[in-house]
Design an enzyme around this catalytic site. Structure first.
Site, PDB file in Angstrom:
ATOM      1  CB  CYS A  46     -10.321  25.038  -4.972  1.00  0.00           C
ATOM      2  SG  CYS A  46     -10.059  25.764  -2.994  1.00  0.00           S
TER       3      CYS A  46
ATOM      4  CB  CYS B 136     -12.564  27.647  -2.905  1.00  0.00           C
ATOM      5  SG  CYS B 136     -10.571  27.948  -3.972  1.00  0.00           S
ATOM      6  CG  ASP B 137     -15.674  25.644  -4.651  1.00  0.00           C
ATOM      7  OD1 ASP B 137     -16.105  27.028  -4.687  1.00  0.00           O
ATOM      8  OD2 ASP B 137     -15.280  25.030  -4.906  1.00  0.00           O
TER       9      ASP B 137
END
Ligand code: NDP
Length: 316
Positions: free
Chosen positions: A139, A142-143
Site C-alpha cells: 500500500c 499507507c507507507d
C-alpha cells in the site's frame, strides 16, 4: 446438532469497518456479536505506522489502532469472538451462519466486513521484510511517505500499480516499475501517466528474483529479464507489491451478488445494502477503489445505521 444462537446483529470480520459497525450497533442496543476472522484486526495489523487516520497527530501503529478499536467496541458490550464464519445460508428471512466454534447463528441482520487480502509474490525474502516492517508493502498510500527522498521498486502493471507508482513518484527520487509482460494491463490513461513521469523507469519482461536486504531492511531488488535471462540489482529501500487484491467473499458467493473480481456489489448506491435484505457490507469486501482504513470505518458506520433502520422497519 450444533447449538443455535439468535442474534440481532452479526458482524463478520474485524478491521476498521467491522469495529466501527460494532461501536455503532452496540450503542444502538443491537447487542452485536463479532467473529474476528482469520486475521483479527484485518490488514492494518500488517502495517507498521498509520499516519493518515484522523485523530492521531503523532501516528499510531496498525496493531495498536486495532486494539484501541477493539477496546472501544467492547466498552459498549460488543461480544467479540476469536474465530471465523465458515458457511452461510442467506436464503430465508433469518440469516444462518455457522462458526468454527460449532455455533449455528441465526441473525436478523449481518454486516459483512471480511475485507480483502493483498496478493504478494510469495518470495521468502519478500515475506521476511513484510513481517518485520523492513521495507515491503502492498500500500503506497499507507507507507510511501516513509520512503520520501529514497528509491523504490513497485511490481505490477494494473491500474493499482500505475496509481501507486505515480503516488510514489511524487515522494521518491526514483521509482522502478517491474512489468512481467511487455504490456500494461492498466487502462491506457493510467499507463500513459506513468510512462510520461520522468522519475519512473519501467522495466518490461522483468520478474523479481529476490528482495535484497541487510536483515533489518530492504537494500535492493534482484530482477531477471525473462527474454534475455540477464539478472540485475536495482538499489531501493522500499519494495511495493501491487499485483491485485482478493476480496474475502468466497463463502457468500451463492447468495450475495459479486462482481467479476469477487467484490460485493451494492444493491443501492450510497447505502451499504446488498441484494439480500438485512445483509449489509462495509469496507474492502466491496471497495476496490479507495481501500483506506478511514473509508472502511465510514462504511462500517453506514452498515450499522442501515441495519438499525432495517430492524426498526421490520418492527412496525
Ligand atoms: P489487476 O488484476 O488489474 O492487475 C494486476 C497486475 O499485477 C497485472 O498487471 C498483473 O500482470 C500483475 N501481476 C499479477 N501477478 C503477478 C506476479 N506474480 N508478478 C508480477 N506481476 C503480477 O489488479 P489491480 O489491483 O491493478 O486492479 C484491480 C481492479 O481495480 C481493476 O479492475 C482496476 O481497473 C481497478 N482499479 C481502478 C483504479 C482506478 O480506476 N483509479 C485504481 C485501482 C484499481 P499481467 O498483466 O501480466 O497479468
Amino acid at each position: 446438532m450444533s447449538e443455535i444462537e439468535k442474534v440481532k446483529c452479526l458482524i463478520i470480520g474485524s478491521g476498521p469497518a467491522g469495529y466501527t459497525a460494532a461501536i455503532y450497533a452496540a450503542r444502538a442496543e443491537m447487542q452485536p456479536v463479532m467473529y474476528q476472522g482469520m486475521q483479527p484486526g484485518g490488514q492494518l495489523t500488517t502495517t507498521n505506522e498509520v499516519e493518515n487516520f484522523p485523530g492521531y497527530p503523532e501516528g499510531v501503529t496498525g496493531p495498536d489502532m486495532m486494539l484501541q478499536l477493539e477496546a472501544q467496541a467492547k466498552r459498549f458490550d460488543t461480544d467479540v469472538r476469536f474465530g471465523f464464519i465458515t458457511k452461510v445460508d442467506f436464503s430465508g428471512e433469518i440469516h444462518k451462519c455457522w462458526a468454527d466454534d460449532g455455533k449455528e447463528i441465526h441473525a436478523e441482520t449481518v454486516v459483512i466486513s471480511t475485507g480483502a487480502s493483498a496478493m504478494y509474490l510469495g518470495l521468502e525474502s519478500e515475506q521476511l521484510y513484510l513481517k518485520n516492517g523492513g521495507g515491503v508493502s502492498a500500500c503506497a498510500v499507507c507507507d510511501g511517505f516513509f520512503y520520501r527522498g529514497q528509491e523504490t521498486v513497485i511490481v505490477g502493471a494494473g491500474d493499482s500499480a500505475c496509481e501507486e507508482a505515480h503516488y510514489l513518484s511524487k515522494l521518491c527520487t526514483k521509482v522502478t516499475m517491474l512489468v512481467r509482460k511487455d504490456v500494461f494491463r492498466a487502462s491506457k490513461i493510467m499507463a500513459d501517466r506513468v510512462k510520461n513521469t520522468e522519475n519512473i523507469e519501467i522495466l518490461y519482461n522483468t520478474n523479481t528474483v529476490e528482495v535484497l536486504g541487510d536483515g533489518q531492511g530492504v537494500t535492493g531488488t534482484l530482477v531477471k529479464n525473462s527474454i534475455t535471462g540477464e539478472q540485475t540489482t536495482i538499489p531501493c529501500t522500499g519494495f511495493f507489491v501491487a499485483i491485485g487484491h482478493k476480496p474475502n467473499t468466497d463463502i457468500f458467493k451463492d447468495y450475495i451478488n459479486l462482481d467479476s473480481t469477487g467484490y460485493i456489489e451494492y444493491a443501492q448506491p450510497g447505502t451499504s445494502k446488498t441484494n439480500v435484505p438485512g445483509v449489509f457490507v462495509a469496507g474492502d469486501a466491496a471497495d476496490k477503489t479507495y481501500r483506506q482504513a478511514i473509508t472502511a470505518a465510514g462504511t462500517g458506520c453506514m452498515a450499522a445505521l442501515d441495519a438499525e433502520r432495517y430492524l426498526a422497519s421490520k418492527a412496525h
